[in-house]
Design a protein around this motif. Structure first.
Motif, PDB file in Angstrom:
ATOM      1  N   LYS A 150       0.824  -1.216   0.000  1.00  0.00           N
ATOM      2  CA  LYS A 150       0.000   0.000   0.000  1.00  0.00           C
ATOM      3  C   LYS A 150       0.853   1.258   0.000  1.00  0.00           C
ATOM      4  CE  LYS A 150      -3.628   2.384   2.594  1.00  0.00           C
ATOM      5  NZ  LYS A 150      -4.491   2.341   3.806  1.00  0.00           N
ATOM      6  N   THR A 151       1.895   1.307   0.845  1.00  0.00           N
ATOM      7  CA  THR A 151       2.732   2.499   0.933  1.00  0.00           C
ATOM      8  C   THR A 151       3.450   2.779  -0.389  1.00  0.00           C
ATOM      9  OG1 THR A 151       3.077   2.093   3.291  1.00  0.00           O
ATOM     10  CG2 THR A 151       4.612   3.599   2.200  1.00  0.00           C
ATOM     11  N   ASP A 152       4.007   1.722  -1.002  1.00  0.00           N
ATOM     12  CA  ASP A 152       4.706   1.898  -2.289  1.00  0.00           C
ATOM     13  C   ASP A 152       3.755   2.404  -3.365  1.00  0.00           C
ATOM     14  OD1 ASP A 152       7.149   1.023  -1.288  1.00  0.00           O
ATOM     15  OD2 ASP A 152       6.648  -1.079  -1.638  1.00  0.00           O
ATOM     16  N   LEU A 153       2.528   1.855  -3.391  1.00  0.00           N
ATOM     17  CA  LEU A 153       1.559   2.272  -4.413  1.00  0.00           C
ATOM     18  C   LEU A 153       1.134   3.724  -4.214  1.00  0.00           C
ATOM     19  CD1 LEU A 153      -0.655  -0.937  -4.562  1.00  0.00           C
ATOM     20  CD2 LEU A 153       0.950  -0.149  -6.293  1.00  0.00           C
ATOM     21  N   GLU A 154       0.976   4.142  -2.950  1.00  0.00           N
ATOM     22  CA  GLU A 154       0.597   5.540  -2.686  1.00  0.00           C
ATOM     23  C   GLU A 154       1.688   6.494  -3.154  1.00  0.00           C
ATOM     24  OE1 GLU A 154      -0.262   5.630   1.464  1.00  0.00           O
ATOM     25  OE2 GLU A 154      -2.319   4.882   1.229  1.00  0.00           O
ATOM     26  N   LYS A 155       2.952   6.110  -2.941  1.00  0.00           N
ATOM     27  CA  LYS A 155       4.054   6.953  -3.421  1.00  0.00           C
ATOM     28  C   LYS A 155       4.057   7.025  -4.943  1.00  0.00           C
ATOM     29  CE  LYS A 155       7.143   6.051   0.499  1.00  0.00           C
ATOM     30  NZ  LYS A 155       8.425   5.438   0.928  1.00  0.00           N
ATOM     31  N   MET A 156       3.774   5.890  -5.591  1.00  0.00           N
ATOM     32  CA  MET A 156       3.752   5.862  -7.057  1.00  0.00           C
ATOM     33  C   MET A 156       2.614   6.729  -7.602  1.00  0.00           C
ATOM     34  SD  MET A 156       4.774   2.035  -8.251  1.00  0.00           S
ATOM     35  CE  MET A 156       6.528   1.617  -8.361  1.00  0.00           C
ATOM     36  N   LYS A 157       1.436   6.656  -6.944  1.00  0.00           N
ATOM     37  CA  LYS A 157       0.308   7.477  -7.382  1.00  0.00           C
ATOM     38  C   LYS A 157       0.634   8.959  -7.240  1.00  0.00           C
ATOM     39  CE  LYS A 157      -3.224   3.988  -6.389  1.00  0.00           C
ATOM     40  NZ  LYS A 157      -4.349   3.611  -5.502  1.00  0.00           N
ATOM     41  N   ALA A 158       1.329   9.319  -6.153  1.00  0.00           N
ATOM     42  CA  ALA A 158       1.708  10.722  -5.971  1.00  0.00           C
ATOM     43  C   ALA A 158       2.684  11.165  -7.054  1.00  0.00           C
ATOM     44  CB  ALA A 158       2.330  10.910  -4.584  1.00  0.00           C
ATOM     45  N   ARG A 159       3.670  10.310  -7.373  1.00  0.00           N
ATOM     46  CA  ARG A 159       4.620  10.651  -8.438  1.00  0.00           C
ATOM     47  C   ARG A 159       3.920  10.760  -9.785  1.00  0.00           C
ATOM     48  NH1 ARG A 159       8.186   6.765  -5.931  1.00  0.00           N
ATOM     49  NH2 ARG A 159       7.776   5.283  -7.615  1.00  0.00           N
ATOM     50  N   GLN A 160       2.974   9.852 -10.046  1.00  0.00           N
ATOM     51  CA  GLN A 160       2.240   9.866 -11.318  1.00  0.00           C
ATOM     52  C   GLN A 160       1.424  11.154 -11.452  1.00  0.00           C
ATOM     53  OE1 GLN A 160       2.793   7.505 -13.402  1.00  0.00           O
ATOM     54  NE2 GLN A 160       1.102   7.221 -14.802  1.00  0.00           N
ATOM     55  N   ALA A 161       0.750  11.552 -10.351  1.00  0.00           N
ATOM     56  CA  ALA A 161      -0.056  12.784 -10.386  1.00  0.00           C
ATOM     57  C   ALA A 161       0.829  14.001 -10.617  1.00  0.00           C
ATOM     58  CB  ALA A 161      -0.826  12.921  -9.077  1.00  0.00           C
ATOM     59  N   GLU A 162       2.004  14.027  -9.972  1.00  0.00           N
ATOM     60  CA  GLU A 162       2.921  15.155 -10.153  1.00  0.00           C
ATOM     61  C   GLU A 162       3.441  15.212 -11.587  1.00  0.00           C
ATOM     62  OE1 GLU A 162       7.104  16.889  -8.229  1.00  0.00           O
ATOM     63  OE2 GLU A 162       6.198  15.021  -7.494  1.00  0.00           O
TER      64      GLU A 162
END
Length: 315
Positions: A150-162
């Motif tokens: 979950k933590t890794d995916l949340e970081k990836m989603k944040a990077r993708q949005a940025e």
């Protein structure tokens, strides 16, 4: 009296005109807001449409045939829009009623998606990891693998949005620059035409002004992907046959639920040589069925001994 009435009418006319103007402006604003809302909803609908949503439009027989072909060619989760898992998920949505063959296929293929997601996370491949996470979530919203990363995916989603926000900003800046260049070119042509008309009127020779060409659009290169500072990982083993452990009859009859975490050792040929129970809740209920089933699993080996960990949920 007549003069007073005329004076009153004259003084009211500007107020009536102002009132009607305010009404027209309010109606215009309301239409603009409605059009903007409809446009935003249309864009959002297009954005959330997934590969599975597009496949649902195909006939059932075509989905089944394509799913079987993908399994035979071992296209478990790739390529996007043409994989076995996506065809079976589309079949589940299309049928709208439980189908044992479809559910069994999805259960057997999900581990491939989990392995692919783990590999994509290790390679910092945000797009692929989030794509597989979406497929796993469609197959089982409560899959243990989703909670584990979950933590890794949340970081990836944040990077993708940025990254998407930066891309949108770059596109807006590029569009503004192109619009300005086109406006300058049009203005130069208009001035040249004006001078030509003046010269024709006065009989003077026409001097051709240089034509300002709009610059070619600049293609922004995507930012380089971050490189993981870590030693090269050995090739992952690929599942060939990984059936899920059956639910013990006694536990099913009594309504007992639980979870088992097992550590699996795989030799270079892809055979399971050891199954160690890390944790089991409750103890001695689901352990044996996990061990006996996993020992029959078969992988495509990488020439080296590999240890993986899997979580089996019984609910």
């Amino acid at each position: 009296m007549k003069q007073h009435t005329i004076s009153t009418r004259i003084s009211l006319n500007p107020l009536l005109i102002l009132f009607f103007c305010m009404i027209l402006a309010a109606c215009s604003d309301k239409k603009d807001e409605q059009a903007a809302a409809e446009s935003a909803a249309k864009v959002h609908k297009q954005k959330i449409q997934s590969s599975v949503d597009r496949l649902v439009q195909f006939p059932e027989k075509d989905l089944r045939a394509n799913a079987r072909k993908a399994v035979m060619e071992q296209r478990w989760v790739k390529p996007s829009g043409n994989s076995a898992l996506e065809y079976y998920l589309a079949l589940r949505q299309k049928l709208k009623t439980p189908d044992e063959s479809v559910e069994t296929a999805i259960t057997d293929i999900v581990p491939y998606a989990v392995i692919g997601m783990d590999q994509a996370i290790a390679k910092f491949d945000d797009r692929e990891a989030l794509r597989l996470e979406g497929l796993i979530r469609l197959a089982d919203p409560n899959a243990p693998a989703l909670a584990r990363v979950k933590t890794d995916l949340e970081k990836m989603k944040a990077r993708q949005a940025e990254a998407e926000a930066n891309a949108a900003t770059d596109e807006e800046a590029q569009a503004a620059a192109e619009a300005k260049a086109l406006a300058d070119a049009a203005k130069a042509r208009e001035e040249a035409a004006k001078k030509a008309r003046e010269a024709a009127t006065t009989g003077q020779p026409v001097v051709q002004a240089p034509v300002v060409q709009a610059p070619a659009p600049v293609v922004q290169a995507p930012p380089p992907e971050p490189v993981a500072q870590q030693p090269a990982a050995k090739a992952a083993v690929t599942p060939i046959s990984t059936p899920q452990p059956p639910y013990p009859r006694e536990a099913l009859a009594s309504g007992t639920k639980g979870e088992v975490v097992a550590e699996i050792t795989i030799n270079g040929a892809g055979d399971v040589t050891g199954v160690r129970i890390i944790s089991a809740s409750p103890r001695n209920v689901f352990d044996k069925t996990v061990q006996s089933t996993v020992r029959r699993w078969k992988f495509r080996g990488n020439g080296e001994t590999t240890t993986i960990r899997r979580t089996f949920a019984f609910n």
